[in-house]
Design a protein around this motif. Structure first.
Motif, PDB file in Angstrom:
ATOM      1  N   VAL A  93       0.865  -1.176   0.000  1.00 39.19           N
ATOM      2  CA  VAL A  93       0.000   0.000   0.000  1.00 39.19           C
ATOM      3  C   VAL A  93       0.904   1.229   0.000  1.00 39.19           C
ATOM      4  N   TYR A  94       0.668   2.107  -0.943  1.00 40.07           N
ATOM      5  CA  TYR A  94       1.469   3.316  -1.080  1.00 40.07           C
ATOM      6  C   TYR A  94       0.702   4.498  -0.495  1.00 40.07           C
ATOM      7  N   PHE A  95       1.399   5.206   0.393  1.00 37.90           N
ATOM      8  CA  PHE A  95       0.814   6.345   1.082  1.00 37.90           C
ATOM      9  C   PHE A  95       1.519   7.632   0.686  1.00 37.90           C
ATOM     10  N   CYS A  96       0.739   8.647   0.485  1.00 45.25           N
ATOM     11  CA  CYS A  96       1.255   9.994   0.294  1.00 45.25           C
ATOM     12  C   CYS A  96       1.246  10.690   1.656  1.00 45.25           C
ATOM     13  N   ALA A  97       2.254  11.518   1.913  1.00 44.95           N
ATOM     14  CA  ALA A  97       2.342  12.201   3.195  1.00 44.95           C
ATOM     15  C   ALA A  97       2.896  13.602   3.007  1.00 44.95           C
ATOM     16  N   ALA A  98       2.517  14.492   3.917  1.00 46.26           N
ATOM     17  CA  ALA A  98       2.980  15.879   3.862  1.00 46.26           C
ATOM     18  C   ALA A  98       3.572  16.284   5.205  1.00 46.26           C
ATOM     19  N   ALA A  99       4.685  16.987   5.131  1.00 48.24           N
ATOM     20  CA  ALA A  99       5.350  17.477   6.334  1.00 48.24           C
ATOM     21  C   ALA A  99       5.420  18.997   6.290  1.00 48.24           C
ATOM     22  N   ARG A 100       5.430  19.604   7.484  1.00 49.54           N
ATOM     23  CA  ARG A 100       5.482  21.062   7.562  1.00 49.54           C
ATOM     24  C   ARG A 100       6.904  21.578   7.723  1.00 49.54           C
ATOM     25  N   SER A 101       7.868  20.659   7.591  1.00 49.05           N
ATOM     26  CA  SER A 101       9.263  21.047   7.701  1.00 49.05           C
ATOM     27  C   SER A 101      10.076  20.226   6.721  1.00 49.05           C
ATOM     28  N   ARG A 102      11.384  20.613   6.629  1.00 56.67           N
ATOM     29  CA  ARG A 102      12.276  19.833   5.775  1.00 56.67           C
ATOM     30  C   ARG A 102      12.539  18.507   6.464  1.00 56.67           C
ATOM     31  N   THR A 103      12.179  17.435   5.809  1.00 59.79           N
ATOM     32  CA  THR A 103      12.405  16.117   6.384  1.00 59.79           C
ATOM     33  C   THR A 103      12.534  15.118   5.254  1.00 59.79           C
ATOM     34  N   TYR A 104      12.930  13.925   5.569  1.00 56.53           N
ATOM     35  CA  TYR A 104      13.164  12.964   4.519  1.00 56.53           C
ATOM     36  C   TYR A 104      12.530  11.621   4.810  1.00 56.53           C
ATOM     37  N   TYR A 105      13.192  10.805   5.618  1.00 57.48           N
ATOM     38  CA  TYR A 105      12.887   9.387   5.676  1.00 57.48           C
ATOM     39  C   TYR A 105      11.920   8.957   6.769  1.00 57.48           C
ATOM     40  N   SER A 106      11.813   9.721   7.819  1.00 59.06           N
ATOM     41  CA  SER A 106      11.069   9.255   8.979  1.00 59.06           C
ATOM     42  C   SER A 106       9.583   9.520   8.870  1.00 59.06           C
ATOM     43  N   PRO A 107       8.753   8.482   8.922  1.00 59.15           N
ATOM     44  CA  PRO A 107       7.302   8.697   8.884  1.00 59.15           C
ATOM     45  C   PRO A 107       6.819   9.599  10.013  1.00 59.15           C
ATOM     46  N   ALA A 108       7.499   9.561  11.144  1.00 54.75           N
ATOM     47  CA  ALA A 108       7.071  10.355  12.304  1.00 54.75           C
ATOM     48  C   ALA A 108       7.154  11.856  12.035  1.00 54.75           C
ATOM     49  N   GLU A 109       7.944  12.263  11.050  1.00 55.73           N
ATOM     50  CA  GLU A 109       8.101  13.693  10.745  1.00 55.73           C
ATOM     51  C   GLU A 109       7.001  14.222   9.824  1.00 55.73           C
ATOM     52  N   TYR A 110       6.171  13.330   9.320  1.00 48.79           N
ATOM     53  CA  TYR A 110       5.100  13.741   8.416  1.00 48.79           C
ATOM     54  C   TYR A 110       3.786  13.866   9.191  1.00 48.79           C
ATOM     55  N   THR A 111       3.100  14.968   8.983  1.00 42.99           N
ATOM     56  CA  THR A 111       1.904  15.279   9.765  1.00 42.99           C
ATOM     57  C   THR A 111       0.629  14.756   9.124  1.00 42.99           C
ATOM     58  N   TYR A 112       0.568  14.840   7.817  1.00 50.36           N
ATOM     59  CA  TYR A 112      -0.675  14.502   7.115  1.00 50.36           C
ATOM     60  C   TYR A 112      -0.440  13.277   6.230  1.00 50.36           C
ATOM     61  N   TRP A 113      -1.468  12.434   6.163  1.00 53.77           N
ATOM     62  CA  TRP A 113      -1.376  11.180   5.408  1.00 53.77           C
ATOM     63  C   TRP A 113      -2.631  10.952   4.586  1.00 53.77           C
ATOM     64  N   GLY A 114      -2.442  10.373   3.414  1.00 53.36           N
ATOM     65  CA  GLY A 114      -3.572   9.927   2.625  1.00 53.36           C
ATOM     66  C   GLY A 114      -4.027   8.554   3.084  1.00 53.36           C
ATOM     67  N   GLN A 115      -5.046   8.050   2.427  1.00 57.73           N
ATOM     68  CA  GLN A 115      -5.646   6.776   2.833  1.00 57.73           C
ATOM     69  C   GLN A 115      -4.899   5.575   2.247  1.00 57.73           C
ATOM     70  N   GLY A 116      -4.037   5.824   1.258  1.00 60.69           N
ATOM     71  CA  GLY A 116      -3.255   4.753   0.661  1.00 60.69           C
ATOM     72  C   GLY A 116      -3.891   4.198  -0.600  1.00 60.69           C
ATOM     73  N   THR A 117      -3.053   3.694  -1.476  1.00 63.64           N
ATOM     74  CA  THR A 117      -3.517   3.046  -2.691  1.00 63.64           C
ATOM     75  C   THR A 117      -2.700   1.774  -2.890  1.00 63.64           C
TER      76      THR A 117
END
Length: 123
Positions: A93-117
């Motif tokens: 399942v592929y998820f799109c995510a958005a972060a409010r800062s410069r970040t790269y690899y860590s899922p914990a740094e992303y605030t918003y997530w899609g439902q996945g495809t």
């Protein structure tokens, strides 16, 4: 708040291609980084690629370098993931995510997530 909606997943044969899209809405001005992650059954969510919302800098997991391309269209508030030369191990399942800062690899740094495809690559 930012809402993310993914599309473009499906079933493809090994060696084939798919393009995923992620449409962002809401407070998109707060987005700094957009990323794609994936999660296979029984495995942890893993980083695939990310792009800075304004500058276009891109980063990739080693496992997808040279095969996947992330891009964004700011006018459409959309991020894409072009996936070529797909392998069965790309299934998940592929998820799109958005972060409010410069970040790269860590899922914990992303605030918003899609439902996945779902992406399934048949051997």
């Amino acid at each position: 708040q930012v809402q993310l909606v993914e599309s473009g997943g499906g079933l493809v044969q090994a060696g084939g291609s798919l393009r995923l899209s992620c449409a962002a809405s809401g407070r998109t001005f707060s987005i700094y980084t957009m990323g794609w992650f994936r999660q296979a059954p029984g495995k942890e969510r893993e980083f695939v690629a990310c792009v800075s919302w304004s500058g276009g800098s891109t980063y990739y997991a080693d496992s997808v370098k040279g095969r996947f391309t992330i891009s964004r269209d700011n006018a459409k508030n959309t991020v894409y993931l072009q996936m070529n030369s797909l392998k069965p191990e790309d299934t998940g399942v592929y998820f799109c995510a958005a972060a409010r800062s410069r970040t790269y690899y860590s899922p914990a740094e992303y605030t918003y997530w899609g439902q996945g495809t779902q992406v399934t690559v048949a051997s």
